[in-house]
Design a protein around this motif. Sequence first.
Motif, PDB file in Angstrom:
ATOM      1  N   LEU A 265       0.828  -1.213   0.000  1.00  0.00           N
ATOM      2  CA  LEU A 265       0.000   0.000   0.000  1.00  0.00           C
ATOM      3  C   LEU A 265       0.860   1.260   0.000  1.00  0.00           C
ATOM      4  O   LEU A 265       0.596   2.206  -0.741  1.00  0.00           O
ATOM      5  CB  LEU A 265      -0.951   0.000   1.196  1.00  0.00           C
ATOM      6  CG  LEU A 265      -2.049  -1.064   1.195  1.00  0.00           C
ATOM      7  CD1 LEU A 265      -2.834  -1.023   2.496  1.00  0.00           C
ATOM      8  CD2 LEU A 265      -2.961  -0.901  -0.004  1.00  0.00           C
ATOM      9  N   ILE A 266       1.891   1.269   0.834  1.00  0.00           N
ATOM     10  CA  ILE A 266       2.786   2.439   0.873  1.00  0.00           C
ATOM     11  C   ILE A 266       3.526   2.563  -0.453  1.00  0.00           C
ATOM     12  O   ILE A 266       3.694   3.662  -0.980  1.00  0.00           O
ATOM     13  CB  ILE A 266       3.759   2.343   2.069  1.00  0.00           C
ATOM     14  CG1 ILE A 266       2.993   2.489   3.388  1.00  0.00           C
ATOM     15  CG2 ILE A 266       4.848   3.410   1.972  1.00  0.00           C
ATOM     16  CD1 ILE A 266       3.825   2.227   4.626  1.00  0.00           C
ATOM     17  N   GLY A 267       3.941   1.442  -1.017  1.00  0.00           N
ATOM     18  CA  GLY A 267       4.633   1.460  -2.298  1.00  0.00           C
ATOM     19  C   GLY A 267       3.774   1.969  -3.438  1.00  0.00           C
ATOM     20  O   GLY A 267       4.289   2.491  -4.432  1.00  0.00           O
TER      21      GLY A 267
ATOM     22  N   ALA B 192      -6.047   4.735   4.136  1.00  0.00           N
ATOM     23  CA  ALA B 192      -7.288   4.362   4.817  1.00  0.00           C
ATOM     24  C   ALA B 192      -8.312   3.833   3.813  1.00  0.00           C
ATOM     25  O   ALA B 192      -8.981   2.826   4.079  1.00  0.00           O
ATOM     26  CB  ALA B 192      -7.855   5.554   5.583  1.00  0.00           C
ATOM     27  N   ARG B 193      -8.434   4.484   2.674  1.00  0.00           N
ATOM     28  CA  ARG B 193      -9.361   4.011   1.630  1.00  0.00           C
ATOM     29  C   ARG B 193      -8.964   2.623   1.140  1.00  0.00           C
ATOM     30  O   ARG B 193      -9.803   1.755   0.950  1.00  0.00           O
ATOM     31  CB  ARG B 193      -9.380   4.977   0.444  1.00  0.00           C
ATOM     32  CG  ARG B 193     -10.331   6.135   0.588  1.00  0.00           C
ATOM     33  CD  ARG B 193     -10.557   6.880  -0.728  1.00  0.00           C
ATOM     34  NE  ARG B 193      -9.355   7.191  -1.487  1.00  0.00           N
ATOM     35  CZ  ARG B 193      -8.587   8.267  -1.275  1.00  0.00           C
ATOM     36  NH1 ARG B 193      -8.896   9.130  -0.337  1.00  0.00           N
ATOM     37  NH2 ARG B 193      -7.524   8.468  -2.022  1.00  0.00           N
ATOM     38  N   SER B 194      -7.674   2.420   0.950  1.00  0.00           N
ATOM     39  CA  SER B 194      -7.197   1.125   0.445  1.00  0.00           C
ATOM     40  C   SER B 194      -7.426   0.003   1.450  1.00  0.00           C
ATOM     41  O   SER B 194      -7.703  -1.123   1.063  1.00  0.00           O
ATOM     42  CB  SER B 194      -5.721   1.198   0.102  1.00  0.00           C
ATOM     43  OG  SER B 194      -5.532   2.063  -0.977  1.00  0.00           O
ATOM     44  N   VAL B 195      -7.298   0.319   2.722  1.00  0.00           N
ATOM     45  CA  VAL B 195      -7.533  -0.704   3.739  1.00  0.00           C
ATOM     46  C   VAL B 195      -9.020  -1.066   3.777  1.00  0.00           C
ATOM     47  O   VAL B 195      -9.374  -2.230   3.915  1.00  0.00           O
ATOM     48  CB  VAL B 195      -7.033  -0.221   5.124  1.00  0.00           C
ATOM     49  CG1 VAL B 195      -7.498  -1.140   6.233  1.00  0.00           C
ATOM     50  CG2 VAL B 195      -5.518  -0.113   5.117  1.00  0.00           C
ATOM     51  N   ARG B 196      -9.881  -0.057   3.639  1.00  0.00           N
ATOM     52  CA  ARG B 196     -11.327  -0.317   3.637  1.00  0.00           C
ATOM     53  C   ARG B 196     -11.772  -1.025   2.358  1.00  0.00           C
ATOM     54  O   ARG B 196     -12.671  -1.840   2.376  1.00  0.00           O
ATOM     55  CB  ARG B 196     -12.102   0.992   3.805  1.00  0.00           C
ATOM     56  CG  ARG B 196     -12.096   1.531   5.228  1.00  0.00           C
ATOM     57  CD  ARG B 196     -13.093   2.663   5.409  1.00  0.00           C
ATOM     58  NE  ARG B 196     -12.880   3.768   4.490  1.00  0.00           N
ATOM     59  CZ  ARG B 196     -12.113   4.831   4.728  1.00  0.00           C
ATOM     60  NH1 ARG B 196     -11.474   4.934   5.871  1.00  0.00           N
ATOM     61  NH2 ARG B 196     -11.987   5.786   3.833  1.00  0.00           N
ATOM     62  N   HIS B 197     -11.135  -0.692   1.258  1.00  0.00           N
ATOM     63  CA  HIS B 197     -11.511  -1.241  -0.053  1.00  0.00           C
ATOM     64  C   HIS B 197     -10.261  -1.721  -0.794  1.00  0.00           C
ATOM     65  O   HIS B 197      -9.816  -1.097  -1.744  1.00  0.00           O
ATOM     66  CB  HIS B 197     -12.235  -0.178  -0.898  1.00  0.00           C
ATOM     67  CG  HIS B 197     -13.385   0.447  -0.196  1.00  0.00           C
ATOM     68  ND1 HIS B 197     -14.547  -0.232   0.057  1.00  0.00           N
ATOM     69  CD2 HIS B 197     -13.547   1.692   0.319  1.00  0.00           C
ATOM     70  CE1 HIS B 197     -15.384   0.564   0.705  1.00  0.00           C
ATOM     71  NE2 HIS B 197     -14.806   1.738   0.874  1.00  0.00           N
ATOM     72  N   PRO B 198      -9.660  -2.836  -0.378  1.00  0.00           N
ATOM     73  CA  PRO B 198      -8.401  -3.288  -0.975  1.00  0.00           C
ATOM     74  C   PRO B 198      -8.497  -3.615  -2.457  1.00  0.00           C
ATOM     75  O   PRO B 198      -7.485  -3.598  -3.155  1.00  0.00           O
ATOM     76  CB  PRO B 198      -8.031  -4.531  -0.167  1.00  0.00           C
ATOM     77  CG  PRO B 198      -9.232  -4.927   0.588  1.00  0.00           C
ATOM     78  CD  PRO B 198     -10.135  -3.730   0.669  1.00  0.00           C
ATOM     79  N   GLU B 199      -9.684  -3.884  -2.938  1.00  0.00           N
ATOM     80  CA  GLU B 199      -9.825  -4.186  -4.366  1.00  0.00           C
ATOM     81  C   GLU B 199      -9.605  -2.961  -5.223  1.00  0.00           C
ATOM     82  O   GLU B 199      -9.414  -3.073  -6.429  1.00  0.00           O
ATOM     83  CB  GLU B 199     -11.198  -4.806  -4.667  1.00  0.00           C
ATOM     84  CG  GLU B 199     -12.391  -3.885  -4.441  1.00  0.00           C
ATOM     85  CD  GLU B 199     -12.824  -3.779  -2.981  1.00  0.00           C
ATOM     86  OE1 GLU B 199     -13.595  -2.869  -2.671  1.00  0.00           O
ATOM     87  OE2 GLU B 199     -12.391  -4.592  -2.142  1.00  0.00           O
ATOM     88  N   GLY B 200      -9.587  -1.778  -4.616  1.00  0.00           N
ATOM     89  CA  GLY B 200      -9.438  -0.542  -5.362  1.00  0.00           C
ATOM     90  C   GLY B 200      -8.001  -0.119  -5.575  1.00  0.00           C
ATOM     91  O   GLY B 200      -7.729   1.005  -5.973  1.00  0.00           O
ATOM     92  N   MET B 201      -7.007  -0.975  -5.301  1.00  0.00           N
ATOM     93  CA  MET B 201      -5.594  -0.600  -5.518  1.00  0.00           C
ATOM     94  C   MET B 201      -5.343  -0.547  -7.016  1.00  0.00           C
ATOM     95  O   MET B 201      -5.985  -1.255  -7.757  1.00  0.00           O
ATOM     96  CB  MET B 201      -4.673  -1.615  -4.850  1.00  0.00           C
ATOM     97  CG  MET B 201      -4.700  -1.494  -3.361  1.00  0.00           C
ATOM     98  SD  MET B 201      -3.589  -2.597  -2.456  1.00  0.00           S
ATOM     99  CE  MET B 201      -2.510  -3.311  -3.572  1.00  0.00           C
TER     100      MET B 201
END
Length: 194
Positions: A133-135, A181-190
């Motif tokens: 996520l950070i990357g 925070a968005r990515s953790v809530r919605h990981p499919e959105g990366m």
Amino acid sequence: MSPALSEDVTDDDLTTWALAASRGDAEAVDRFIRGVHSDVRRYVGRLADDAQTAEDLTQETFLRALTSLHRYEGRAPARLWLLSIARRAVIDSIRYKTSRPRVSDLADWQDVVERTQPTDLPGFDEGVLLRTLIGALPDDRREAFVLTQLLDLSYEEAARAARCPVGTVRSRVFRARAALARSVRHPEGMPIAA
């Protein structure tokens, strides 16, 4: 050299014997060692890992003391002088042990390592996800986030490192946090580019 001696030994007695021993009096060396042996043994025993280590450190203390006894001038009581030598012997022993790798005779060392890991820290999977996520953050936001949140620099220090205004760093960190925070809530959105 038998460690047993009367409990009525005073600091003055020990200092007198140490000074005589420093001038080569062999009987004074024996009296000095017997007079302070139990004090040294108790002192290192409280600091050592086990009884054998305490005994080794007691012997090391007396070895060091006897090799430097010729320099003892009586400016401090002999008991204090010897206990300071004991303290240095303990510290040196701890430094030596911590600087050496620990040897294990266990066949499955990986299992031992895994069982000794803290359980309250994020696991491997969470660590990989966080790193991913950070990357995925844009370079400028990743830099600001890493400087302030992972390296614990102040916003001012991060601004100097990133060569940009403090307000820009604050904005980048805010946006990086929001994206994470968005990515953790919605990981499919990366990936996170917004």
